[in-house]
Design a protein around this motif. Sequence first.
Motif, short mmCIF file in Angstrom:
data_model
loop_
_atom_site.label_atom_id
_atom_site.label_comp_id
_atom_site.label_asym_id
_atom_site.label_seq_id
_atom_site.Cartn_x
_atom_site.Cartn_y
_atom_site.Cartn_z
N THR A 594 0.85 -1.19 0.00
CA THR A 594 0.00 0.00 0.00
C THR A 594 0.88 1.24 0.00
O THR A 594 1.76 1.38 0.86
CB THR A 594 -0.92 0.03 1.23
OG1 THR A 594 -1.75 -1.14 1.21
CG2 THR A 594 -1.79 1.27 1.22
N ILE A 595 0.65 2.12 -0.95
CA ILE A 595 1.44 3.34 -1.10
C ILE A 595 0.63 4.51 -0.54
O ILE A 595 -0.57 4.63 -0.79
CB ILE A 595 1.78 3.61 -2.58
CG1 ILE A 595 2.45 2.37 -3.21
CG2 ILE A 595 2.69 4.82 -2.71
CD1 ILE A 595 3.76 1.99 -2.60
N GLY A 596 1.30 5.35 0.24
CA GLY A 596 0.64 6.53 0.79
C GLY A 596 0.11 7.45 -0.29
O GLY A 596 0.61 7.48 -1.42
N GLU A 597 -0.90 8.26 0.06
CA GLU A 597 -1.58 9.09 -0.93
C GLU A 597 -0.63 10.06 -1.62
O GLU A 597 -0.68 10.24 -2.83
CB GLU A 597 -2.72 9.85 -0.26
CG GLU A 597 -3.54 10.67 -1.26
CD GLU A 597 -4.74 11.34 -0.61
OE1 GLU A 597 -5.37 12.19 -1.26
OE2 GLU A 597 -5.06 11.00 0.55
N ALA A 598 0.26 10.69 -0.84
CA ALA A 598 1.17 11.67 -1.43
C ALA A 598 2.13 11.00 -2.42
O ALA A 598 2.33 11.49 -3.54
CB ALA A 598 1.96 12.39 -0.33
N LEU A 643 -8.15 1.98 -12.52
CA LEU A 643 -8.74 1.10 -11.52
C LEU A 643 -9.16 1.87 -10.27
O LEU A 643 -8.69 2.98 -9.99
CB LEU A 643 -7.75 0.00 -11.15
CG LEU A 643 -7.39 -0.97 -12.29
CD1 LEU A 643 -6.31 -1.94 -11.85
CD2 LEU A 643 -8.63 -1.73 -12.77
N ALA A 644 -10.02 1.23 -9.48
CA ALA A 644 -10.62 1.87 -8.29
C ALA A 644 -9.60 2.38 -7.28
O ALA A 644 -9.83 3.44 -6.67
CB ALA A 644 -11.58 0.88 -7.62
N PRO A 645 -8.48 1.70 -7.02
CA PRO A 645 -7.54 2.21 -6.00
C PRO A 645 -7.00 3.60 -6.28
O PRO A 645 -6.39 4.22 -5.40
CB PRO A 645 -6.40 1.17 -6.03
CG PRO A 645 -7.05 -0.09 -6.50
CD PRO A 645 -8.06 0.37 -7.51
N PHE A 646 -7.23 4.13 -7.51
CA PHE A 646 -6.69 5.44 -7.86
C PHE A 646 -7.80 6.49 -8.01
O PHE A 646 -7.52 7.64 -8.39
CB PHE A 646 -5.88 5.35 -9.16
CG PHE A 646 -4.76 4.34 -9.09
CD1 PHE A 646 -3.53 4.71 -8.58
CD2 PHE A 646 -4.95 3.04 -9.50
CE1 PHE A 646 -2.50 3.79 -8.50
CE2 PHE A 646 -3.92 2.11 -9.42
CZ PHE A 646 -2.69 2.48 -8.91
N ASP A 647 -9.04 6.11 -7.70
CA ASP A 647 -10.16 7.05 -7.89
C ASP A 647 -10.03 8.29 -7.03
O ASP A 647 -10.44 9.39 -7.43
CB ASP A 647 -11.48 6.34 -7.58
CG ASP A 647 -11.89 5.37 -8.69
OD1 ASP A 647 -11.26 5.42 -9.77
OD2 ASP A 647 -12.80 4.56 -8.47
N ASP A 648 -9.47 8.15 -5.81
CA ASP A 648 -9.43 9.28 -4.88
C ASP A 648 -8.28 10.24 -5.14
O ASP A 648 -8.12 11.22 -4.41
CB ASP A 648 -9.33 8.75 -3.44
CG ASP A 648 -10.57 7.97 -3.03
OD1 ASP A 648 -11.63 8.21 -3.62
OD2 ASP A 648 -10.45 7.11 -2.13
N LEU A 649 -7.46 9.96 -6.15
CA LEU A 649 -6.32 10.84 -6.43
C LEU A 649 -6.73 12.11 -7.18
O LEU A 649 -5.93 13.04 -7.31
CB LEU A 649 -5.25 10.09 -7.23
CG LEU A 649 -4.53 8.97 -6.52
CD1 LEU A 649 -3.47 8.35 -7.44
CD2 LEU A 649 -3.86 9.45 -5.24
N GLY A 650 -7.95 12.11 -7.70
CA GLY A 650 -8.42 13.29 -8.42
C GLY A 650 -7.74 13.50 -9.75
O GLY A 650 -7.53 14.64 -10.18
#
Length: 1024
Positions: A594-598, A643-650
């Motif tokens: 799991t990679i942090g958001e930043a 893919l879904a894991p990247f949806d929140d990156l905007g």
Amino acid sequence: MRGERQRAWSHLVRRFGQIARAEGNRWSEVPYEALLTLSDAESAIQELWGKLEEDDYHGLKTLLRLAEQRYVQGTFGDPFALAPVVQAVFGEQPKFDRRVRVGRSSLTEAIQGVVLAWLRGMARAGRGEDELRQKVRDVVLHGNPPLYDVFTIEALATLGPDIDDRSEAWLREVAKQRPGNLHPAVESAAAALSMSASRPHLLLDLAESYYIEQPDPADHWGGVGVLDDGIRDFKHGLGYGFGVPQAAWYYGPFFRLLNTVPADAITFINRMLDHATTFRVQKHAEYGSELVESEEPDGLDLTGVGPHRYVGDSQVWAWYRGTSAGPNACMSALLALERFVDHLHEKLEIPPRGIVELLLRDCHNLAVPGLLFGFLTRHPDAVGDLLDPFLAHPEVWHLETARVTADYGFSARDPDSDKLTGAERRRHTPHDTVSAMVINARLRGDEERLAELEQVGSQLVDNARSQLLGAPGDDEYIAMIEGWAAEFRLESYRATESDGGVIIEFERPEQVEQVLAARNVELQTTSTMYGLQNRYSRLSDSPAEWPVESLADDLASARKIADGGIPQDFLWPEDSLVAVASAAVRAHALGLTTIGEADLGWAAETVMWAAENPRIDDMSHHGTMFPGGADRLSAIAAPLLLLAPFDDLGLGRERLEDCLHALASSMYDEVRMGYAKGCEPIWNAPCSVGPSPHRCVRHQPAWDAAVASLADCRLGPWSQEAQRKTVDTLSPPFQDSLLTVSGEHLLVNHLRMPVVCMVDAKASACVRGAVGELWNPLWDACRRGLEQWWREGYDHREIMQHEPITRRLIDLTIKGETDPLEAHLKTFAGNASTLHLLLESLTRVFTYEERQRNSLPTLWPWVMRVVLDVIGDGAALRTERQWFDYVVAAILPVPNPRSSDSNIDATLEECRRNWIQPEALDGLEERWLRLARWEPKAVDTVVKFARSAPLAWQATTAFTWIESIIGARFDLFANHLWHLEEWLTELRAAGLVTGDVQSQYHRIVDGLAAAGDRGAVKLQQLDE
């Protein structure tokens, strides 16, 4: 001696008699028993000459072939058994029709081959003066041979003590008028052995005339030896086979001359090296390029008696290691010289000082100093202060460091050079050498030596200062040299205890560190970037092997470098940064970590930047050779951003889709196929409808980009401006427009990625309808284009790029959707070369993919049946003689490893555990055997197929298959089989050749031997 000659000759004659009986309808009346008595052999052959001439000299051809097969090992003949043959067929000068052929050679050439083999055997045996050899000499010279005759040149050079003044005069005339034809004299091991013992100075003069190529005033094409630095290359061919060195100490006459006339030989080698290096300098000047290390105006003092000029560069310095660009003859001479000086020191106990003086006396090149530096480094206990003059010159440090760096990469040398005394010290840089000298002097308590070493360090700095002209950066350069000079001083070392031992480390002076601080940071950053690249790019196809535990730290390092720490001289820095970013995206998407958001946001941004900014000005780097190019790594990672894991990156949807279109339509095929690979995890993901109605945000963008790339799959007209054919844009809907493009205008390389994506996308409900519309037209276009380009021979080098499609053809067939593969087989069956490539591609996938390999027993009989039904008796394909045997062999499935495989044996062993067995062929083997009759490659294929079958089958049915293929035409198979000898030897050693099988074995082996097969003769000799 006479007893040995009698036994050898008698054995040859008995084999002659056996063949006489076997072919009684031709020349059974030859009373071969008359030949058994050695004393009468020559006269008997003369009396029987009439019989030997009959039937187009069939008897004489057989006698020569038997002599060559039985009594010539490599190129050396048995001096006893061959003597009567040489006497009869050459010494007595019999008359025969010189138009008669013996295989690919004329009868004259076959006889000359036996004569040369005998002469070589005589040379190796060290025979003294010999009457028959003198007769051969006289016969050779009697014919007034032309100066370019290779037989005469080698024959006269191999006479040993029987060489006379006439022979020497003739060879010297060749050296004078046609020196380029002397290779049979100077490259023959037998000639070198023979002439070096009898007339070494003649050999020396011939070698100098041959290897040192002089300018030809009549040459208007760039002068002499443009590609070989004025030195003629070897022509023996030994240096260009697979796994055979291009340079070796035993090539040429150098080592023999060093052992017979050492001083003269060293002088000759130096002259050759001087010529080569001078030519190299002149060539660089003419081409407008600079040498890496040009000769200093005042020269180098390597002996302590004054400066001397040595011409060359870093390549020349490393010639003795065979790791640089240079003439193979020069490198071989240096390898021989290095081996010889080791012998002088270790066996004859000549001190190193004498060796240094001997080698440098007439030296004007950098190659010999490079060899001497290596020699002294390997013998530290005997060196004393001999390395001091070398180490006092910065040039030597640069040259030797470059040599160490390259020493364990590509090499043209023979492996023996890595077995000399102290070979492990070849890895030592000057830093390692100096440190060892200082520490050893301290351990001995030798204060005088420590003072000498300090003086060498001071001289090193003085020499560096004398070379500078006050250019920018000089201070930094001098600081670096001062750091090297500090290594000569004992106070620069610190000793610390560790785990019961002592560690001694060098500490650079603080003032030097301050000057070099900025450079050190840059070097550290460079090292970090290469480390990032190696850790992730190298394993881009194996993400499970990534060091995910260090991925967070590597991301931090990459982000820091990207924020302004990129070294100015670092080429393609984006490759290192995108390597980490791509790995982060893929590891997060695949659930490896799991990679942090930043960090994830930075990685996604970096991947998209690489897609938007492809490097298109360096095709050699990103277009073909380097799998770690930023655009290729981006192509594998960017599709995963859907893919879904990247949806929140905007991430901007429009920008992301533009990136996917850029990658899918890249000018580089590797990027396009990387895109297909990156899309693989997407197609099985759940659909997700976005803001746009009825549009899946997971699959539709990936599909649209793949389909859009079809716009540039049509070859257009010739462009005078671009000097190539251009792309003619194809308009959608592609399911219609593809059908209008002929096979010769379809760019197959641009079709592969859409085909792969189309097959994989069938799993996605949202695009299944679009896939269905394009399915048949795209498969049809791919098949037509591939058949066209494979038939023309323009796409065969991309066979590995086609494996993803082949893998999907197999998977579809396993699932019951046989139409695509069946259509390929039927289309390609009209041409032998294309069918061969398709079948090879199929077996390649089965070789490396265990899941597909498990389906072989079911799928391959179906493939065989389709192919055999289409080609029938093969009459149409037989017109393509150069490919028919290949395609026949490919129909029977055998493991097919890649030539690039680093462990082919392990791959074959793994394949054979679950390869298809003979019984699975279900009777198809009978049809194949009829097709394979009289085809040598089919026999090799049976052997390879048998290795995956039980031993009992190998020692029974496989023999029957081979006999069926050969029939009675052993002449078609002799010396054309690559695998049979080794396989039969193994079966024989395992005790499986018994009973009825033994009769089959002997029929095959004896038939091949009678037809002249060398491997079969070796098998016969196992029974003798």
